[in-house]
Scaffold this motif. Structure first.
Motif, PDB file in Angstrom:
ATOM      1  N   MET A 108      -7.235  -4.059  11.183  1.00 50.33           N
ATOM      2  CA  MET A 108      -6.639  -4.802  10.067  1.00 50.33           C
ATOM      3  C   MET A 108      -5.597  -3.942   9.365  1.00 50.33           C
ATOM      4  O   MET A 108      -5.775  -2.733   9.236  1.00 50.33           O
ATOM      5  N   VAL A 109      -4.531  -4.564   8.895  1.00 44.69           N
ATOM      6  CA  VAL A 109      -3.498  -3.843   8.142  1.00 44.69           C
ATOM      7  C   VAL A 109      -4.087  -3.379   6.810  1.00 44.69           C
ATOM      8  O   VAL A 109      -4.779  -4.125   6.114  1.00 44.69           O
ATOM      9  N   VAL A 110      -3.819  -2.121   6.445  1.00 43.34           N
ATOM     10  CA  VAL A 110      -4.384  -1.487   5.253  1.00 43.34           C
ATOM     11  C   VAL A 110      -3.292  -1.348   4.193  1.00 43.34           C
ATOM     12  O   VAL A 110      -2.157  -0.964   4.515  1.00 43.34           O
ATOM     13  N   PRO A 111      -3.599  -1.647   2.923  1.00 45.27           N
ATOM     14  CA  PRO A 111      -2.590  -1.509   1.861  1.00 45.27           C
ATOM     15  C   PRO A 111      -2.099  -0.069   1.729  1.00 45.27           C
ATOM     16  O   PRO A 111      -2.863   0.888   1.895  1.00 45.27           O
ATOM     17  N   THR A 112      -0.818   0.075   1.405  1.00 41.30           N
ATOM     18  CA  THR A 112      -0.242   1.416   1.222  1.00 41.30           C
ATOM     19  C   THR A 112       0.421   1.602  -0.137  1.00 41.30           C
ATOM     20  O   THR A 112       0.681   2.744  -0.527  1.00 41.30           O
ATOM     21  N   ASP A 113       0.692   0.527  -0.841  1.00 40.79           N
ATOM     22  CA  ASP A 113       1.348   0.636  -2.147  1.00 40.79           C
ATOM     23  C   ASP A 113       0.316   0.507  -3.251  1.00 40.79           C
ATOM     24  O   ASP A 113      -0.133  -0.601  -3.579  1.00 40.79           O
ATOM     25  N   ALA A 114      -0.045   1.640  -3.844  1.00 41.74           N
ATOM     26  CA  ALA A 114      -1.043   1.639  -4.910  1.00 41.74           C
ATOM     27  C   ALA A 114      -0.413   1.171  -6.218  1.00 41.74           C
ATOM     28  O   ALA A 114       0.724   1.555  -6.542  1.00 41.74           O
ATOM     29  N   PRO A 115      -1.115   0.336  -6.996  1.00 46.04           N
ATOM     30  CA  PRO A 115      -0.640  -0.001  -8.344  1.00 46.04           C
ATOM     31  C   PRO A 115      -0.473   1.268  -9.174  1.00 46.04           C
ATOM     32  O   PRO A 115      -1.086   2.300  -8.895  1.00 46.04           O
ATOM     33  N   ASP A 116       0.336   1.191 -10.203  1.00 47.19           N
ATOM     34  CA  ASP A 116       0.644   2.366 -11.029  1.00 47.19           C
ATOM     35  C   ASP A 116      -0.603   3.039 -11.608  1.00 47.19           C
ATOM     36  O   ASP A 116      -0.633   4.256 -11.799  1.00 47.19           O
ATOM     37  N   THR A 117      -1.622   2.248 -11.901  1.00 49.28           N
ATOM     38  CA  THR A 117      -2.818   2.794 -12.549  1.00 49.28           C
ATOM     39  C   THR A 117      -3.788   3.448 -11.576  1.00 49.28           C
ATOM     40  O   THR A 117      -4.712   4.136 -12.002  1.00 49.28           O
ATOM     41  N   ALA A 118      -3.592   3.232 -10.269  1.00 46.90           N
ATOM     42  CA  ALA A 118      -4.613   3.627  -9.285  1.00 46.90           C
ATOM     43  C   ALA A 118      -4.096   4.646  -8.278  1.00 46.90           C
ATOM     44  O   ALA A 118      -2.886   4.826  -8.100  1.00 46.90           O
ATOM     45  N   GLN A 119      -5.045   5.306  -7.615  1.00 47.83           N
ATOM     46  CA  GLN A 119      -4.744   6.196  -6.497  1.00 47.83           C
ATOM     47  C   GLN A 119      -5.502   5.699  -5.273  1.00 47.83           C
ATOM     48  O   GLN A 119      -6.627   5.201  -5.378  1.00 47.83           O
ATOM     49  N   PHE A 120      -4.895   5.870  -4.097  1.00 47.07           N
ATOM     50  CA  PHE A 120      -5.549   5.552  -2.835  1.00 47.07           C
ATOM     51  C   PHE A 120      -5.946   6.857  -2.145  1.00 47.07           C
ATOM     52  O   PHE A 120      -5.126   7.789  -2.045  1.00 47.07           O
ATOM     53  N   TYR A 121      -7.163   6.907  -1.641  1.00 41.28           N
ATOM     54  CA  TYR A 121      -7.607   8.004  -0.786  1.00 41.28           C
ATOM     55  C   TYR A 121      -8.056   7.386   0.534  1.00 41.28           C
ATOM     56  O   TYR A 121      -8.993   6.593   0.579  1.00 41.28           O
ATOM     57  N   TYR A 122      -7.384   7.782   1.612  1.00 38.26           N
ATOM     58  CA  TYR A 122      -7.627   7.139   2.903  1.00 38.26           C
ATOM     59  C   TYR A 122      -8.685   7.880   3.717  1.00 38.26           C
ATOM     60  O   TYR A 122      -8.832   9.100   3.614  1.00 38.26           O
ATOM     61  N   ALA A 123      -9.405   7.111   4.533  1.00 38.02           N
ATOM     62  CA  ALA A 123     -10.454   7.690   5.379  1.00 38.02           C
ATOM     63  C   ALA A 123     -10.304   7.163   6.810  1.00 38.02           C
ATOM     64  O   ALA A 123      -9.676   7.809   7.646  1.00 38.02           O
ATOM     65  N   GLY A 124     -10.866   5.966   7.076  1.00 38.39           N
ATOM     66  CA  GLY A 124     -10.826   5.429   8.437  1.00 38.39           C
ATOM     67  C   GLY A 124      -9.574   4.622   8.700  1.00 38.39           C
ATOM     68  O   GLY A 124      -9.608   3.385   8.779  1.00 38.39           O
ATOM     69  N   VAL A 125      -8.431   5.307   8.844  1.00 33.26           N
ATOM     70  CA  VAL A 125      -7.166   4.623   9.109  1.00 33.26           C
ATOM     71  C   VAL A 125      -6.434   5.284  10.268  1.00 33.26           C
ATOM     72  O   VAL A 125      -6.637   6.458  10.571  1.00 33.26           O
ATOM     73  N   ALA A 126      -5.577   4.490  10.908  1.00 28.53           N
ATOM     74  CA  ALA A 126      -4.721   4.989  11.988  1.00 28.53           C
ATOM     75  C   ALA A 126      -3.376   4.285  11.859  1.00 28.53           C
ATOM     76  O   ALA A 126      -3.221   3.360  11.054  1.00 28.53           O
TER      77      ALA A 126
END
Length: 428
Positions: A345-363
């Motif tokens: 599945m396609v995973v979001p890459t643009d985090a909202p200004d208030t949030a941070q993304f930490y990636y784990a199981g992605v390719a």
């Protein structure tokens, strides 16, 4: 400084990002890392965690100042021993000391020898003997695979049938292989769970702020155990008195006990604790940062993380300052996790200004270079705010704005702390 982080998950993403934020750090490499990290300027190195010679060659050639080990498996495979033998600086416990996580029976022996409060237990390799013990003790009761099982080797059995089934799956059906060749059967402890981590340098213990993890897959602590579905910090329902008691009765005796045992510990010591009516007791020890606790705890660290590690490696006193903000992280998982799960599945890459993304199981999708899900726990969305209520509101607002096809998450991360706070305010 040039630093190397070993690992590929959300924990390593958080560690690498924290390191790269320091002005003294020019490059952070992550081996093998994951492509989601690249958005934060982290350099990926296509070397697996198990390829110690290649990692040592890279660290030597690139003149890496020090290496930090994220996951438990390379620690138990002796990566610290191998790096040190090559004359390289690396932070983490050696193979022998990492057994405090690698064997639950070993950890129990350390606790017993040092009067560290924990659940009563016995270890078994014979299923008939384990079942007889369970029948004698009754339920609820806890059955744990002795070795590593990615957070899935623990069964809290509420019925005898469930307990027997866990024993049979581990000792007879070998669902966890060698990790389940021995089981630890222990009493069920009732109370509020929390995670207390510390930087440890032999007898020196430097505690971190506490967090609370959510292990069950679904809301209201339902469903199977996972590697963690979210976490938050602070944990207001756990008093500072309980935390201080845990440092005094758990962390410090554990650090000294490892020295007395001939296996001195240097690295991150994680105590999974439960606040019972008799006081805090140990559920488990880990020999590294927890995931997803790392992603919330490190966001409360005001001091330089690289400076702390540098000081500890030089046997110097680090400066460690924590802020009074609140952090909540929610894991986005693939449908089916922790069992067979969806991928691609396609995973979001643009985090909202208030949030941070930490990636784990992605390719990376080879066709369009977009991020796609490749693991059970795909990513974590984190928000830091002035208080838990604000952080919770903002983290779920951020998640609501994402397209999460064939993925799921818990909608109650932080609820327990907030409901208890509301009850407390009503009684005042």
């Amino acid at each position: 400084m040039k630093l190397l982080i070993i690992g590929s998950g959300g924990r390593e993403h958080a560690i690498a990002k924290k390191c790269l934020a320091d002005p003294q750090v020019s490059h952070v490499f992550c081996a093998p890392g994951n492509p989601g990290m690249e958005k934060d300027g982290i350099d990926l190195i296509a070397i697996t965690e198990s390829n110690h010679p290649a990692l040592i060659d890279f660290a030597t050639t690139q003149q890496i100042d020090w290496t930090f080990v994220g996951p438990e498996v390379p620690l138990l495979n002796g990566i610290v021993d191998d790096f040190q033998a090559a004359g390289l600086q690396i932070f983490g416990p050696n193979k022998q000391a990492a057994m405090i996580e690698g064997s639950k029976a070993f950890a129990k022996e350390i606790m017993l020898a040092n009067q560290i409060p924990t659940a009563a237990y016995r270890s078994f390799t014979n299923s008939l003997e384990a079942k007889a013990y369970i029948e004698d003790k009754g339920v609820p009761i806890v059955i744990k695979a002795d070795g590593l099982a990615a957070g899935k080797g623990v069964v809290v059995a509420l019925t005898i049938e469930e307990a027997f089934g866990a024993v049979e799956s581990m000792l007879e059906q070998n669902v966890f292989g060698e990790s389940g060749a021995k089981v630890v059967v222990e009493e069920y402890l009732a109370g509020e769970e929390f995670s207390l981590l510390a930087f440890v340098n032999r007898e020196k213990v430097y505690p971190m702020v506490i967090a609370q993890d959510h292990k069950r897959a679904y809301d209201h602590d339902l469903g199977p155990n996972t590697g963690g579905m979210g976490a938050y910090s602070p944990v207001p329902q756990i008093s500072q008195q309980v935390v201080d008691q845990s440092i005094r009765e758990v962390l410090q005796p554990a650090a000294q006990g490892m020295i007395d045992h001939g296996t001195p510990f240097v690295g991150i010591l994680y105590a999974g604790l439960i606040a019972t009516k008799e006081g805090p007791k140990v559920i488990e020890f880990n020999a590294r940062f927890g995931d997803p606790e790392t992603q919330v705890v490190l966001n409360r660290l005001e001091s330089s993380f690289p400076a702390i590690i540098t000081a500890l490696l030089a046997n110097q006193e680090p400066e460690i300052i924590w802020n009074d903000q609140a952090s909540i992280g929610v894991v986005i998982a693939a449908e089916g996790y922790p069992g067979a799960y969806q991928k691609g599945m396609v995973v979001p890459t643009d985090a909202p200004d208030t949030a941070q993304f930490y990636y784990a199981g992605v390719a990376k999708n080879a066709e369009n270079a977009s991020l796609v899900a490749s693991g059970g726990r795909v990513m974590l969305v984190e928000v830091t705010a002035s208080d838990l209520a604000t952080a919770q509101t903002e983290v779920y607002q951020a998640i609501d704005s994402l397209s999460l096809n064939e993925m799921f998450y818990r909608s109650d991360i932080g609820d327990k702390a907030l409901s208890l706070a509301r009850k407390s305010s009503k009684t005042l």
